[in-house]
Design a protein around this motif. Structure first.
Motif, short mmCIF file in Angstrom:
data_model
loop_
_atom_site.label_atom_id
_atom_site.label_comp_id
_atom_site.label_asym_id
_atom_site.label_seq_id
_atom_site.Cartn_x
_atom_site.Cartn_y
_atom_site.Cartn_z
N CYS A 1 0.83 -1.21 0.00
CA CYS A 1 0.00 0.00 0.00
C CYS A 1 0.86 1.26 0.00
O CYS A 1 0.55 2.23 -0.70
CB CYS A 1 -0.92 -0.01 1.22
N ASP A 2 1.94 1.24 0.77
CA ASP A 2 2.83 2.39 0.88
C ASP A 2 3.50 2.69 -0.46
O ASP A 2 3.49 3.84 -0.92
CB ASP A 2 3.89 2.10 1.95
N VAL A 3 4.03 1.68 -1.10
CA VAL A 3 4.73 1.89 -2.38
C VAL A 3 3.74 2.32 -3.47
O VAL A 3 4.03 3.25 -4.25
CB VAL A 3 5.48 0.61 -2.80
N TYR A 4 2.61 1.66 -3.55
CA TYR A 4 1.63 1.99 -4.59
C TYR A 4 1.21 3.46 -4.50
O TYR A 4 1.20 4.18 -5.51
CB TYR A 4 0.40 1.09 -4.47
N ASP A 5 0.89 3.92 -3.30
CA ASP A 5 0.47 5.31 -3.19
C ASP A 5 1.63 6.26 -3.48
O ASP A 5 1.43 7.32 -4.08
CB ASP A 5 -0.10 5.61 -1.79
N ALA A 6 2.83 5.88 -3.07
CA ALA A 6 3.99 6.74 -3.29
C ALA A 6 4.27 6.93 -4.78
O ALA A 6 4.51 8.06 -5.23
CB ALA A 6 5.22 6.16 -2.59
N LYS B 1 9.62 13.74 -7.98
CA LYS B 1 9.18 12.99 -9.15
C LYS B 1 7.70 13.20 -9.41
O LYS B 1 6.92 13.49 -8.49
CB LYS B 1 9.44 11.48 -8.97
N GLU B 2 7.34 13.07 -10.66
CA GLU B 2 5.93 13.11 -11.04
C GLU B 2 5.31 11.72 -10.86
O GLU B 2 6.01 10.71 -10.89
CB GLU B 2 5.79 13.56 -12.49
N ALA B 3 4.02 11.70 -10.68
CA ALA B 3 3.31 10.43 -10.46
C ALA B 3 3.36 9.54 -11.69
O ALA B 3 3.31 10.02 -12.82
CB ALA B 3 1.87 10.72 -10.09
N TRP B 4 3.46 8.24 -11.46
CA TRP B 4 3.25 7.27 -12.52
C TRP B 4 1.75 6.99 -12.59
O TRP B 4 1.04 7.08 -11.58
CB TRP B 4 3.98 5.96 -12.21
N ASP B 5 1.25 6.65 -13.78
CA ASP B 5 -0.16 6.32 -13.86
C ASP B 5 -0.42 5.00 -13.14
O ASP B 5 0.46 4.13 -13.03
CB ASP B 5 -0.63 6.26 -15.32
N ALA B 6 -1.63 4.88 -12.60
CA ALA B 6 -1.95 3.78 -11.69
C ALA B 6 -1.81 2.41 -12.33
O ALA B 6 -1.26 1.48 -11.73
CB ALA B 6 -3.37 3.96 -11.14
N ALA B 7 -2.30 2.25 -13.57
CA ALA B 7 -2.28 0.93 -14.21
C ALA B 7 -0.86 0.44 -14.46
O ALA B 7 -0.51 -0.70 -14.16
CB ALA B 7 -3.07 0.97 -15.51
N SER B 8 -0.01 1.31 -15.01
CA SER B 8 1.37 0.88 -15.27
C SER B 8 2.15 0.69 -13.98
O SER B 8 3.11 -0.09 -13.94
CB SER B 8 2.08 1.89 -16.18
N SER B 9 1.76 1.40 -12.92
CA SER B 9 2.42 1.23 -11.63
C SER B 9 2.25 -0.19 -11.11
O SER B 9 3.19 -0.80 -10.60
CB SER B 9 1.87 2.23 -10.62
N LEU B 10 1.04 -0.72 -11.24
CA LEU B 10 0.80 -2.10 -10.83
C LEU B 10 1.65 -3.07 -11.65
O LEU B 10 2.20 -4.04 -11.12
CB LEU B 10 -0.68 -2.45 -10.97
N ALA B 11 1.75 -2.81 -12.95
CA ALA B 11 2.54 -3.68 -13.84
C ALA B 11 4.01 -3.65 -13.43
O ALA B 11 4.69 -4.68 -13.42
CB ALA B 11 2.37 -3.24 -15.29
N ARG B 12 4.51 -2.47 -13.08
CA ARG B 12 5.91 -2.36 -12.66
C ARG B 12 6.13 -3.07 -11.34
O ARG B 12 7.13 -3.79 -11.16
CB ARG B 12 6.30 -0.89 -12.53
N MET B 13 5.23 -2.86 -10.39
CA MET B 13 5.37 -3.50 -9.08
C MET B 13 5.38 -5.02 -9.20
O MET B 13 6.09 -5.70 -8.46
CB MET B 13 4.24 -3.04 -8.15
N LYS C 1 6.72 -6.76 -11.34
CA LYS C 1 8.01 -7.23 -11.84
C LYS C 1 9.13 -7.10 -10.81
O LYS C 1 10.25 -7.53 -11.07
CB LYS C 1 8.39 -6.46 -13.11
N TRP C 2 8.83 -6.50 -9.66
CA TRP C 2 9.87 -6.30 -8.65
C TRP C 2 10.06 -7.58 -7.84
O TRP C 2 9.50 -7.73 -6.75
CB TRP C 2 9.52 -5.13 -7.75
N THR C 3 10.83 -8.47 -8.33
CA THR C 3 11.06 -9.78 -7.69
C THR C 3 11.65 -9.60 -6.30
O THR C 3 12.62 -8.86 -6.11
CB THR C 3 12.01 -10.63 -8.54
N GLY C 4 11.05 -10.29 -5.33
CA GLY C 4 11.57 -10.28 -3.98
C GLY C 4 11.11 -9.13 -3.12
O GLY C 4 11.45 -9.05 -1.94
N HIS C 5 10.34 -8.22 -3.69
CA HIS C 5 9.93 -7.05 -2.94
C HIS C 5 8.66 -7.31 -2.12
O HIS C 5 8.61 -7.03 -0.93
CB HIS C 5 9.68 -5.88 -3.90
N PHE C 6 7.64 -7.87 -2.77
CA PHE C 6 6.33 -8.03 -2.13
C PHE C 6 5.93 -9.50 -1.98
O PHE C 6 6.39 -10.36 -2.73
CB PHE C 6 5.25 -7.30 -2.95
#
Length: 418
Positions: free
Chosen positions: A295-300, A308-320, A322-327
């Motif tokens: 929740c913290d990372v997604y909102d950030a 930094k400027e915000a990333w759009d919500a949909a692509s943010s989920l796609a990027r998250m 791919k973050w192996t080992g993070h969540f």
């Protein structure tokens, strides 16, 4: 047992505040409960101050261990016998905001129906968190009673329609990020708790944890907290201290749930053990802390911040994803269901050759949200907006890709959905 005489004395002594202490047995529907005697966990309510509307709530109060309450006669009905004795008559006077935040309306609503109410709740919550954080900055202990009304208001909005409040909460400015981030993470924690099937008490504690998770940042120098450029190694070390600083602050306060203490300390841990401050991994990290990390990372990353400027919500989920080992993978999958594959406000391309913005989700058909089509790629021009529910059998249109609003020069997409 409170006597008739003591009730009158209580009323006269606090007449300027229009408060009165009465026994629980004298409480009636329509009274405005200012406070309850005893600690928060000895009574059945989340709220600090509220109008008593429901007969079930009245029965729960009178069967609890609470012996007396303070009522505000300017905001709810008075004790009938006392009113008659003093030759006065009061009428229930509820402001719009009190109705908005306190009336237990849990029926499902559409995004459009909930947006205005959610906007009012977010504004109220921002000011409540600002006051809470400012008090903490001055060295005052965190009062759990200040947190609960905010958590309750957010929870009731999320119960009606989670997309509205969560979507609006992303639209924070850089200047209000510190406060609104806490409100957003509270809302995301509540919504995720519901998705995971947690009970009411666990959901409440998750909301409190979200609200307080970054409390340690109030003692981080603002030149570091709001630095627009890359942090130096020393500045980064200072920033990384905020979980332990916040945890130490919360330990000085009474009635802070263990869940909130743990989330404050461990919301930057990663499941592969590379997080901080204790490099915990996997199951060593509590479920609530693993939830908060997401929740913290997604909102950030979906918010505008000083550097930094915000990333759009949909692509943010796609990027998250791919973050192996993070969540935690299972919790992350539940989070995606919570906000939707295409969160509110996402820009999407349809196979019809049009662009649309997501204005609602279908919980059972996450890949087929409700969109407002507004731009034709064939003519490269705006078209009259049209709402399409992609889950309907009669609809042949479908999403073929997410799109970056910046690529198309769309700077005010929110005007199409909020």
């Amino acid at each position: 047992m409170l006597t008739r005489k003591s009730l009158i004395v209580n009323q006269l002594f606090r007449a300027d505040l229009k408060l009165k202490k009465i026994s629980t047995s004298q409480v009636r529907l329509g009274m405005y409960i200012q406070s309850l005697e005893g600690n928060w966990f000895s009574h059945p309510f989340w709220k600090a101050k509220f109008v008593l509307y429901d007969q079930a709530d009245l029965e729960a109060l009178q069967s609890s261990k609470v012996s007396a309450v303070w009522i505000d006669c300017s905001k709810g009905i008075d004790v009938t016998e006392i009113v008659e004795n003093l030759g006065q008559e009061r009428k229930q006077a509820l402001s719009y905001t009190e109705k908005l935040l306190q009336k237990p309306t849990h029926a499902s609503t559409t995004v459009a129906e909930e947006l205005h109410r959610a906007s009012q709740i977010l504004n109220h919550s921002k000011h409540a968190v600002m006051q809470l954080f400012n008090d903490a900055r001055l060295g005052k202990a965190i009062d759990i009673g200040q947190c609960l009304p905010t958590v309750e208001a957010i929870t009731t909005s999320v119960a009606r329609n989670s997309s509205a409040l969560i979507g609006l909460a992303r639209l924070k400015t850089k200047d209000e990020y510190t406060y609104m981030h806490s409100v957003s993470v509270c809302a995301l924690m509540v919504a995720l708790s519901k998705q995971l099937g947690l009970d009411e008490e666990q959901t409440r504690e998750a909301g409190i944890a979200g609200l307080l998770h970054d409390i340690g940042k109030i003692v981080i120098p603002r030149v570091v907290l709001n630095k627009p450029g890359k942090l130096t190694d020393d500045e980064f070390s200072t920033m990384r201290a905020h979980p332990e600083l916040g945890h130490a602050m919360l330990l000085k306060s009474e009635m802070i749930p263990q869940c909130a203490l743990d989330v404050c300390l461990h919301h930057h841990e990663k499941v592969d053990g590379t997080g901080y401050p204790h490099r915990l991994q996997g199951q060593q990290i509590s479920v609530f802390a693993r939830m908060a990390a997401i929740c913290d990372v997604y909102d950030a990353i979906t918010s505008n911040r000083p550097y930094k400027e915000a990333w759009d919500a949909a692509s943010s989920l796609a990027r998250m994803a791919k973050w192996t080992g993070h969540f935690d993978k299972e919790i992350f999958n539940a989070f995606v269901k919570t906000v939707g594959i295409y969160p509110l406000g996402s820009l999407v391309r349809l196979n019809s050759g049009n662009l649309g913005v997501v204005i609602g989700k279908n919980p059972d058909r996450l890949s087929k949200p409700i969109v407002r089509v507004f731009f034709s790629l064939q003519s490269n021009t705006s078209i009259f907006p049209q709402v399409i529910d992609l889950s309907q059998p009669s609809t042949t249109d479908r999403i073929v890709s997410r799109e970056d609003p910046a690529k198309w020069g769309f700077k005010n997409l929110e005007s199409l959905w909020c």
